[in-house]
Design an enzyme around this catalytic site. Structure first.
Site, PDB file in Angstrom:
ATOM      1  N   ARG A  18    -155.233  24.016 -34.366  1.00 55.57           N
ATOM      2  CA  ARG A  18    -154.526  24.639 -35.490  1.00 55.57           C
ATOM      3  C   ARG A  18    -153.122  24.061 -35.701  1.00 55.57           C
ATOM      4  O   ARG A  18    -152.505  24.304 -36.728  1.00 55.57           O
ATOM      5  CB  ARG A  18    -154.455  26.161 -35.267  1.00 55.57           C
ATOM      6  CG  ARG A  18    -155.817  26.845 -35.422  1.00 55.57           C
ATOM      7  CD  ARG A  18    -155.841  28.259 -34.808  1.00 55.57           C
ATOM      8  NE  ARG A  18    -156.075  28.217 -33.361  1.00 55.57           N
ATOM      9  CZ  ARG A  18    -156.194  29.311 -32.602  1.00 55.57           C
ATOM     10  NH1 ARG A  18    -156.082  30.518 -33.164  1.00 55.57           N
ATOM     11  NH2 ARG A  18    -156.416  29.204 -31.299  1.00 55.57           N
ATOM     12  N   GLY A  81    -164.318  26.568 -22.676  1.00 57.24           N
ATOM     13  CA  GLY A  81    -163.719  27.893 -22.788  1.00 57.24           C
ATOM     14  C   GLY A  81    -162.882  28.285 -21.582  1.00 57.24           C
ATOM     15  O   GLY A  81    -162.904  27.637 -20.525  1.00 57.24           O
ATOM     16  N   GLU A 161    -162.710  39.800 -28.565  1.00 60.16           N
ATOM     17  CA  GLU A 161    -162.061  38.739 -29.336  1.00 60.16           C
ATOM     18  C   GLU A 161    -162.057  39.086 -30.824  1.00 60.16           C
ATOM     19  O   GLU A 161    -162.956  39.770 -31.318  1.00 60.16           O
ATOM     20  CB  GLU A 161    -162.784  37.408 -29.111  1.00 60.16           C
ATOM     21  CG  GLU A 161    -162.521  36.811 -27.748  1.00 60.16           C
ATOM     22  CD  GLU A 161    -161.039  36.642 -27.448  1.00 60.16           C
ATOM     23  OE1 GLU A 161    -160.374  35.850 -28.126  1.00 60.16           O
ATOM     24  OE2 GLU A 161    -160.534  37.331 -26.539  1.00 60.16           O
ATOM     25  N   TYR A 373    -112.799   0.982 -34.753  1.00 57.71           N
ATOM     26  CA  TYR A 373    -113.945   0.809 -33.850  1.00 57.71           C
ATOM     27  C   TYR A 373    -113.459   0.287 -32.506  1.00 57.71           C
ATOM     28  O   TYR A 373    -112.860  -0.794 -32.424  1.00 57.71           O
ATOM     29  CB  TYR A 373    -114.982  -0.161 -34.436  1.00 57.71           C
ATOM     30  CG  TYR A 373    -116.063  -0.471 -33.425  1.00 57.71           C
ATOM     31  CD1 TYR A 373    -116.872   0.555 -32.912  1.00 57.71           C
ATOM     32  CD2 TYR A 373    -116.251  -1.759 -32.934  1.00 57.71           C
ATOM     33  CE1 TYR A 373    -117.832   0.293 -31.947  1.00 57.71           C
ATOM     34  CE2 TYR A 373    -117.219  -2.026 -31.964  1.00 57.71           C
ATOM     35  CZ  TYR A 373    -118.003  -0.989 -31.480  1.00 57.71           C
ATOM     36  OH  TYR A 373    -118.948  -1.237 -30.529  1.00 57.71           O
ATOM     37  N   ARG A 447    -101.375 -13.920 -38.436  1.00 58.15           N
ATOM     38  CA  ARG A 447    -101.751 -13.717 -39.829  1.00 58.15           C
ATOM     39  C   ARG A 447    -100.997 -14.747 -40.649  1.00 58.15           C
ATOM     40  O   ARG A 447    -100.009 -15.326 -40.183  1.00 58.15           O
ATOM     41  CB  ARG A 447    -101.395 -12.302 -40.281  1.00 58.15           C
ATOM     42  CG  ARG A 447     -99.906 -12.035 -40.236  1.00 58.15           C
ATOM     43  CD  ARG A 447     -99.568 -10.592 -40.560  1.00 58.15           C
ATOM     44  NE  ARG A 447     -98.134 -10.414 -40.574  1.00 58.15           N
ATOM     45  CZ  ARG A 447     -97.520  -9.303 -40.187  1.00 58.15           C
ATOM     46  NH1 ARG A 447     -98.223  -8.273 -39.739  1.00 58.15           N
ATOM     47  NH2 ARG A 447     -96.227  -9.207 -40.249  1.00 58.15           N
TER      48      ARG A 447
HETATM   49  C1  UD1 Z   1    -156.852  33.638 -26.088  1.00 58.19           C
HETATM   50  C2  UD1 Z   1    -157.669  34.857 -25.629  1.00 58.19           C
HETATM   51  C3  UD1 Z   1    -157.287  36.069 -26.499  1.00 58.19           C
HETATM   52  C4  UD1 Z   1    -155.793  36.310 -26.423  1.00 58.19           C
HETATM   53  C5  UD1 Z   1    -155.018  35.047 -26.799  1.00 58.19           C
HETATM   54  C6  UD1 Z   1    -153.540  35.238 -26.506  1.00 58.19           C
HETATM   55  C7  UD1 Z   1    -159.810  33.952 -24.822  1.00 58.19           C
HETATM   56  C8  UD1 Z   1    -161.224  33.753 -25.125  1.00 58.19           C
HETATM   57  N1  UD1 Z   1    -159.086  34.547 -25.768  1.00 58.19           N
HETATM   58  O1  UD1 Z   1    -157.236  33.314 -27.426  1.00 58.19           O
HETATM   59  O2  UD1 Z   1    -157.971  37.222 -26.035  1.00 58.19           O
HETATM   60  O3  UD1 Z   1    -155.432  37.388 -27.278  1.00 58.19           O
HETATM   61  O4  UD1 Z   1    -155.450  33.920 -25.998  1.00 58.19           O
HETATM   62  O5  UD1 Z   1    -152.796  34.149 -26.931  1.00 58.19           O
HETATM   63  O6  UD1 Z   1    -159.367  33.596 -23.746  1.00 58.19           O
HETATM   64  N2  UD1 Z   1    -158.048  26.459 -22.679  1.00 58.19           N
HETATM   65  C9  UD1 Z   1    -158.479  25.650 -21.651  1.00 58.19           C
HETATM   66  N3  UD1 Z   1    -159.786  25.301 -21.594  1.00 58.19           N
HETATM   67  C10 UD1 Z   1    -160.682  25.712 -22.527  1.00 58.19           C
HETATM   68  C11 UD1 Z   1    -160.245  26.547 -23.581  1.00 58.19           C
HETATM   69  C12 UD1 Z   1    -158.906  26.911 -23.626  1.00 58.19           C
HETATM   70  O7  UD1 Z   1    -157.691  25.240 -20.789  1.00 58.19           O
HETATM   71  O8  UD1 Z   1    -161.856  25.342 -22.409  1.00 58.19           O
HETATM   72  C13 UD1 Z   1    -156.633  26.842 -22.722  1.00 58.19           C
HETATM   73  C14 UD1 Z   1    -155.932  26.420 -24.005  1.00 58.19           C
HETATM   74  O9  UD1 Z   1    -155.371  25.131 -23.873  1.00 58.19           O
HETATM   75  C15 UD1 Z   1    -154.856  27.500 -24.159  1.00 58.19           C
HETATM   76  C16 UD1 Z   1    -155.448  28.707 -23.478  1.00 58.19           C
HETATM   77  O10 UD1 Z   1    -156.540  28.235 -22.699  1.00 58.19           O
HETATM   78  O11 UD1 Z   1    -153.661  27.142 -23.502  1.00 58.19           O
HETATM   79  C17 UD1 Z   1    -155.947  29.733 -24.491  1.00 58.19           C
HETATM   80  O12 UD1 Z   1    -156.850  29.105 -25.381  1.00 58.19           O
HETATM   81  P1  UD1 Z   1    -156.742  29.333 -26.949  1.00 58.19           P
HETATM   82  O13 UD1 Z   1    -157.792  28.532 -27.615  1.00 58.19           O
HETATM   83  O14 UD1 Z   1    -155.362  29.170 -27.403  1.00 58.19           O
HETATM   84  O15 UD1 Z   1    -157.168  30.891 -27.027  1.00 58.19           O
HETATM   85  P2  UD1 Z   1    -156.855  31.928 -28.164  1.00 58.19           P
HETATM   86  O16 UD1 Z   1    -157.783  31.748 -29.272  1.00 58.19           O
HETATM   87  O17 UD1 Z   1    -155.412  31.900 -28.475  1.00 58.19           O
HETATM   88 CA    CA Z   2    -153.676  30.671 -27.941  1.00 53.99          CA
END
Ligand code: UD1
Ligand code: CA
Length: 487
Positions: A18, A81, A161, A373, A447
């Site tokens: 995003r 995830g 979620e 300068y 000069r």
């Molecule tokens: C997540 C939470 C949501 C919460 C929100 C708060 C989940 C499913 N949802 O949503 O409940 O309200 O954060 O900000 O957890 N990441 C990984 N590996 C992955 C996927 C994500 O390391 O496979 C990391 C991302 O880089 C990020 C963090 O996990 O730093 C959260 O992921 P993001 O996609 O931002 O989750 P949200 O949709 O914000």
């Molecule tokens: Ca997030």
């Protein structure tokens, strides 16, 4: 407080779709540091046995930020995830009993809040403790379902979620911050039961909460004292909002240290900047990098200081730029001055408008007030550098030094062609181009000699008038001949 049984896991593998950026999300900056650095700094005082950063997108660059801050990185490839991310780091956590899990994109969390989370988790003997916040606009976040709607201390039954919310759940304004404390021996079996039952076919760590609760294990939620602490950075607008909060906190800290700020919301201060008591910062100032300002200084409007070290009672007048420079006490700079890297202004020196100084030392009480300068120059004490003086330090291939002694007087509009030395107490006549050393106490004059031609102006005017008359005559006769032709 050291936490020998605690590990920290920062989830930072995601791309940050995003943000629409070529740069991984956690490497974007807010409050003068990368998001990841902000999170790791908040965790550091907990003194956990191990800090693990889950990396994926731009793993190398993210690791390069994480490792110098004492964390180990673990690769999650591909990213299935937040639940999957935890499974990937399982082995790296070793014998830790508890883990704090944080997203790399929520950088405002404070150490005290994390300490309180761990302490509740330990004292309640809970399986999972979630940091939550109550937001006026909870959209975009997972919602926290409590076992009893009437009590804010009731245990949690699930996190839902945004995409899975029912209409009535949409009304819930307590949100999941994605910051948790888990008892690991209970988390792993729960996570094994989680299925990728969602639009993205991902394993959600949030789904482990419902599994734990259904097994009859205790899941608690602690509401963050300041809801701004949980703000995540999913979009550029989020980044700007979070940056604004960091900057505000930093300004408050400086004001608490005794600094006066006019229209503080217009002043931008990086996190490592310090300033002494009774220093005044006018509107529209930027204090960047490792800038350190002494007591009773004045930094006037529009000035930018980057990695500048200022003593006490220094005045930086309006619209000056001071970078990588050392300024001793009682110096006055600007308005409209530019000090570049390697500048050292000694006590009481004065650098005025449209003066540029680079890699030079300006001695005590020495003045260069206008349009000058000074590059690669070493200038003694109580010297006066006249308006329009230029040190010609570059010959197209190399830089050369200019050395000017104490109590020297450089006349206006002089060019000092380096390498060159001007001895103590010497004078340079205005408009000179100095190419040879000037001994102490001597006058250097280089000069063209002036000649006055008496009566020259009147003669010139007569000659000009005569040419003008014949030109008029010529134009008139041409006009007449044109007329005749047309007839
Ligand atoms: C997540 C939470 C949501 C919460 C929100 C708060 C989940 C499913 N949802 O949503 O409940 O309200 O954060 O900000 O957890 N990441 C990984 N590996 C992955 C996927 C994500 O390391 O496979 C990391 C991302 O880089 C990020 C963090 O996990 O730093 C959260 O992921 P993001 O996609 O931002 O989750 P949200 O949709 O914000
Ligand atoms: Ca997030």
């Amino acid at each position: 407080m050291p936490n020998k049984d605690l590990a920290i896991v920062v989830l930072a593998a995601g791309k940050g779709t995003r943000l629409k950026s070529g740069l991984a999300k956690v490497l974007h900056r807010a409050g003068g540091r990368s998001l990841l650095e902000q999170v790791l700094r908040a965790c550091a005082p907990l003194k956990a046995r191990k800090t693990v950063v889950v990396v994926g997108h731009q793993a190398e660059q993210v690791t390069a930020v994480a490792e110098p801050l004492g964390a180990t990185s673990v690769l999650q490839q591909p990213q299935h995830g937040t639940g999957h991310a935890m499974q990937v780091v399982r082995r790296a956590l070793g014998n830790a009993k508890f883990a704090i899990v944080l997203p790399g994109d929520a950088p405002l969390v404070r150490t005290e809040t994390l300490e309180a989370l761990v302490s509740l988790h330990r004292s309640a003997n809970s399986s999972a403790t979630i940091l939550t916040a109550v937001l006026a606009d909870p959209s975009g976040y997972g919602r926290v379902l409590r076992k009893s709607e009437s009590s804010v201390s009731a245990p949690v039954s699930a996190i839902v979620e945004e995409s899975e919310l029912t209409d009535s759940q949409r009304e819930i304004n307590e949100i999941n911050s994605s910051i948790y404390c888990f008892t690991l021996k209970n988390l792993w079996p729960a996570l094994a039961e989680v299925k990728p039952n969602n639009q993205h076919r991902e394993l959600y760590l949030t789904d482990a909460i419902a599994v734990l609760a259904a097994k009859g294990q205790l899941v608690l939620a602690q509401i963050a004292p300041d809801s701004r602490e949980v703000l995540g950075c999913n979009t550029r607008a989020d980044l700007a909002a979070v940056d604004r909060i960091f900057r505000e906190w930093k300004r408050f800290a400086l004001m608490n240290d005794g600094v006066t700020m006019q229209l503080p919301e217009t002043v931008l201060v990086d996190p490592d900047v310090t300033a002494g008591e009774d220093t005044l910062i006018e509107p529209g100032v930027q204090l960047l990098g490792a800038t350190k300002i002494g007591a009773r200084c004045t930094i006037r409007t529009g000035s930018v200081l980057a990695d500048a070290i200022l003593g006490d009672d220094v005045s930086v007048e309006a619209h000056s730029v001071v970078a990588q420079s050392r300024i001793d006490s009682d110096v006055v700079i600007g308005p409209f001055a530019r000090l570049r890297s390697g500048t050292h202004l000694k006590r009481g020196a004065r650098i005025g408008n449209f003066v540029e100084v680079k890699n030079s030392t300006v001695g005590e009480g020495t003045k260069a007030m206008h349009l000058t300068y000074l590059g690669d120059a070493k200038i003694g004490a109580k010297t006066n550098i006249g308006a329009g003086t230029i040190t010609c330090n570059y010959d197209g291939f190399h830089k050369h030094p200019t050395t000017i002694g104490d109590k020297v007087f450089i006349g206006s509009d002089s060019a000092l062609v380096a390498p060159v030395r001007v001895g103590d107490g010497a004078y340079v006549g205005a408009g000179s181009t100095i190419t040879e050393n000037i001994p102490a106490g001597a006058l250097g004059l280089a000069r063209g000699r002036q000649v006055n031609k008496l009566g020259w102006a009147a003669k010139k005017r007569r000659a000009l008038a005569a040419t003008e008359k014949s030109a008029k005559h010529f134009r008139k006769s041409r006009k007449n001949s044109h007329r005749k032709k047309r007839k």
